[in-house]
Scaffold this motif. Structure first.
Motif, short mmCIF file in Angstrom:
data_model
loop_
_atom_site.label_atom_id
_atom_site.label_comp_id
_atom_site.label_asym_id
_atom_site.label_seq_id
_atom_site.Cartn_x
_atom_site.Cartn_y
_atom_site.Cartn_z
N ASP A 77 0.83 -1.21 0.00
CA ASP A 77 0.00 0.00 0.00
C ASP A 77 0.86 1.26 0.00
N THR A 93 -8.83 2.26 -5.84
CA THR A 93 -8.75 1.48 -4.60
C THR A 93 -10.06 1.59 -3.83
N ASN A 94 -10.35 0.58 -3.03
CA ASN A 94 -11.45 0.63 -2.08
C ASN A 94 -10.92 0.66 -0.65
N ASP A 95 -9.63 0.67 -0.50
CA ASP A 95 -8.99 0.64 0.82
C ASP A 95 -9.04 2.04 1.43
N ARG A 96 -9.73 2.17 2.55
CA ARG A 96 -9.93 3.48 3.18
C ARG A 96 -8.61 4.11 3.62
N ARG A 99 -6.88 5.38 0.55
CA ARG A 99 -7.63 6.55 0.04
C ARG A 99 -7.34 7.79 0.87
N ASP A 100 -7.40 7.67 2.19
CA ASP A 100 -7.16 8.83 3.05
C ASP A 100 -5.73 9.34 2.93
N PHE A 103 -5.55 11.29 -0.30
CA PHE A 103 -6.22 12.59 -0.16
C PHE A 103 -5.31 13.58 0.57
N VAL A 109 -8.69 9.73 -6.15
CA VAL A 109 -8.93 8.30 -5.99
C VAL A 109 -10.18 7.91 -6.76
N SER A 111 -12.99 5.00 -6.68
CA SER A 111 -13.47 4.00 -5.74
C SER A 111 -14.88 3.57 -6.12
N ARG A 122 -12.01 13.47 -4.97
CA ARG A 122 -10.90 14.38 -4.68
C ARG A 122 -11.24 15.19 -3.46
#
Length: 123
Positions: A77, A93-96, A99-100, A103, A109, A111, A122
């Motif tokens: 990751d 990605t769907n991985d929080r 993603r964070d 950001f 991202v 998703s 965004r």
């Protein structure tokens, strides 16, 4: 793309590349070699996760495969995040957590939205 993204078609019954074309128009799908290795390990699992990983591996091999830098030092990751920051590119990605982290670095991202279609996010 990370391993989660490449497993989406099996998990959510979507055509990943068609969804990306609809969302972005033209694009070049890039997968890190470490993501491919991660999927190879996941293909040994039985059941849905193993099947999703096998399909993800097939899809990943249709993408441009970029060599991972210093793969032993960081998680897959973290390598995806670093690659996106260095190359200023979107990440599917769907991985929080991923993603964070993206950001926080100003990276967009793509998703899943409502387990039906892809959405560009965004912050």
């Amino acid at each position: 793309m990370d391993a989660n993204a490449l497993m989406m078609p099996a998990q959510f019954h979507i055509d990943l590349f068609d969804e990306l074309r609809n969302l972005l128009g033209g694009f070049e799908p890039i997968v890190l070699s470490s993501v491919i290795h991660e999927l190879e390990g996941l293909t040994r699992a039985k059941g849905r996760n193993g099947a999703a990983a096998r399909l993800g591996l097939t899809l990943g091999e249709k993408c441009t495969i970029a060599e991972s830098r210093d793969a032993s030092a960081r998680t897959v990751d973290d390598q995806v995040i670093d690659y996106a920051v260095q190359n200023i590119c979107l990440v599917v990605t769907n991985d929080r957590r991923v993603r964070d982290a993206l950001f926080e670095r100003g990276i967009g991202v793509i998703s899943m939205r409502k387990q039906q279609k892809l959405e560009l996010l965004r912050r």
